[in-house]
Design an enzyme around this catalytic site. Structure first.
Site, PDB file in Angstrom:
ATOM      1  N   CYS A  86       0.828  -1.208   0.000  1.00  0.00           N
ATOM      2  CA  CYS A  86       0.000   0.000   0.000  1.00  0.00           C
ATOM      3  C   CYS A  86       0.864   1.260   0.000  1.00  0.00           C
ATOM      4  O   CYS A  86       1.543   1.561   0.991  1.00  0.00           O
ATOM      5  CB  CYS A  86      -0.908  -0.027   1.228  1.00  0.00           C
ATOM      6  N   CYS A  89      -0.036   3.863   2.687  1.00  0.00           N
ATOM      7  CA  CYS A  89       0.380   3.384   4.019  1.00  0.00           C
ATOM      8  C   CYS A  89       1.831   3.770   4.294  1.00  0.00           C
ATOM      9  O   CYS A  89       2.192   4.111   5.425  1.00  0.00           O
ATOM     10  CB  CYS A  89       0.239   1.870   4.117  1.00  0.00           C
TER      11      CYS A  89
END
Length: 162
Positions: A86, A89
């Protein structure tokens, strides 16, 4: 909590002995700098106090670890549900660490990889990453999905502390 025999270098200091450290937690450099590398730990080995070795964040190892270190925590906890793949993230993680560090031990952060701990992601209704949940005394206080800027994160953390 298990005890592990360690013989390694921590922050440039040779450490040997039994230490009571949860997996994923490392000693702070201020603590390890107080150890005298020329003197081995005496027998029986002493336990290093967890308060001196607590990191601002930790990786959740399993459901029991989550229960012990998040649900039963005396401190408020931010839970960062993330994934290695991600991109957002990877941006949010360091921002969260910085916001937590500003609180100087009044709050901690648990990092939960959703690919490794799908059960926790499902239990807390995580349908997208990054998802951050604020918890105090085992109760969910607030949460958000996606990236926030540093000022928004500071406000979110301060609201958690109360």
């Amino acid at each position: 909590m298990a005890f592990r025999l360690l013989a390694r270098r921590v922050c440039g200091v040779s450490v040997r002995g039994l230490q009571r450290l949860p997996a994923g937690v490392s000693c702070s450099s201020s603590f390890t700098s107080r150890l005298n590398a020329s003197q081995p730990l005496l027998s029986p080995p002493r336990l290093l106090p967890l308060s001196s070795c607590r990191s601002v964040s930790f990786n959740v190892q399993d459901h029991d670890d989550f229960t012990e270190r998040v649900i039963n925590s005396q401190l408020p906890v931010l839970i960062d549900f993330h994934a290695q793949w991600c991109g957002p993230c990877k941006i949010l993680g360091p921002r969260l660490e910085k916001a937590i560090a500003k609180q100087k031990g009044r709050v901690t952060m648990a990092k939960v990889d959703i690919d490794e701990h799908t059960d926790l992601a499902i239990e807390y209704g995580v349908s997208a990453v990054p998802t951050v949940i604020a918890m105090r005394g085992g109760d969910v206080i607030d949460q958000f999905v996606g990236i926030k800027d540093e000022d928004q994160l500071d406000s979110f953390v301060e609201k958690l502390i109360g």
